[in-house]
Motif scaffolding. Sequence first.
Motif, PDB file in Angstrom:
ATOM      1  N   ALA A  51       0.827  -1.207   0.000  1.00 50.98           N
ATOM      2  CA  ALA A  51       0.000   0.000   0.000  1.00 50.98           C
ATOM      3  C   ALA A  51       0.862   1.257   0.000  1.00 50.98           C
ATOM      4  O   ALA A  51       0.541   2.252  -0.672  1.00 50.98           O
ATOM      5  N   THR A  87     -10.246   5.663  -0.630  1.00 50.78           N
ATOM      6  CA  THR A  87     -10.655   4.488  -1.407  1.00 50.78           C
ATOM      7  C   THR A  87     -12.139   4.467  -1.770  1.00 50.78           C
ATOM      8  O   THR A  87     -12.586   3.569  -2.481  1.00 50.78           O
ATOM      9  N   LEU A 125      -4.088   1.433   2.515  1.00 45.45           N
ATOM     10  CA  LEU A 125      -4.115   2.550   1.563  1.00 45.45           C
ATOM     11  C   LEU A 125      -4.619   3.816   2.250  1.00 45.45           C
ATOM     12  O   LEU A 125      -4.029   4.906   2.093  1.00 45.45           O
TER      13      LEU A 125
END
Length: 338
Positions: A137, A293, A286
Amino acid sequence: MIPDLVPRSVHDTVDAQLAGAERREPFVPPQSRSLVRFERVEIGGQRCVVKHLHADADFLLRAGGDPGTRTLRAYGAGLFHAAADVVDCAVIGVALGAGPDGSGAAILMRDVSAELMPPGDDPFPEAAHARFVDSLAGLCARTWDFADDLGLLPYAARWGFFDHATIAREEALGWPEPVPRLARDGWRRFAARAPEDVARAVDALRRDVRPLADALRTTPSCFLHGDWKASNLGVGADGRTVLIDWVYLGEGPACHDIAWYVALNRRRLPRGRRKEAVFEEFRAALERHGVATAGWFERQLQLCLLGALVQFGWEKALGDEEELAWWCDHARAGLRRL
């Protein structure tokens, strides 16, 4: 291009790169399944490894149309060190001209064999798995919105390593490496074992992957290492993820590499860890690294799981029924996204 990258110099020749080496000797890595040539070298008392990249020795380079120089261009642009706080690429330098015709490249690495995951099917330690997912990530986040202007692996070519054209070309060459022939046999089993609708759709994408690539291009991209398998991964003494074999790199969707990680490390995931949990771990990582996201992650993941079956349906067809069924079920969700 990603801001704050620091360009790296490359050597014009392998001999220039290895000038001053006290020792050079060929060797074959225990997990190698290609014809790629390796050397052990010692420079200034430091133990190193040289990997010689050339399309004649690696069917995946042939499949991607790479003479062996894409790694050199990415290294020179500074992409190997884009996430140096979480990823140790182990690369000291890259040189031109590693092949018999003067093309290709040679990667000089520190010898990190003691830091890599041991071979076999033992599950990753929890801490190592968590580090790998977080580092993946982190690399994606540091290179978010990367657009390839270096001539790296073409976007759609990532899903063509085991397509019809590649298998036919390797057969015409007389199967110089064993994996493509194994893939041919696996695809025959896939056609017989997979549900008819999935088998038909995957076969169509192996002939023309553009519908999948076009759908994924509507989602965010970053710079991908492209091969997060156990034999390329380790944990360094400083806690960073050691990540080697920077060959299949280029622009692509972040979820490609987590799908690859789960597909190829199925038996190495921490005991009892469901694939879905790994994807949620990746999404959370992330976000932790600053990537929002919402609005794209689920669609991209479903498309990438379909893409993983286009890449590795042959391998899943050589395994057990439960694993094959999981991938086929999730491929259907991806097909609905096309």
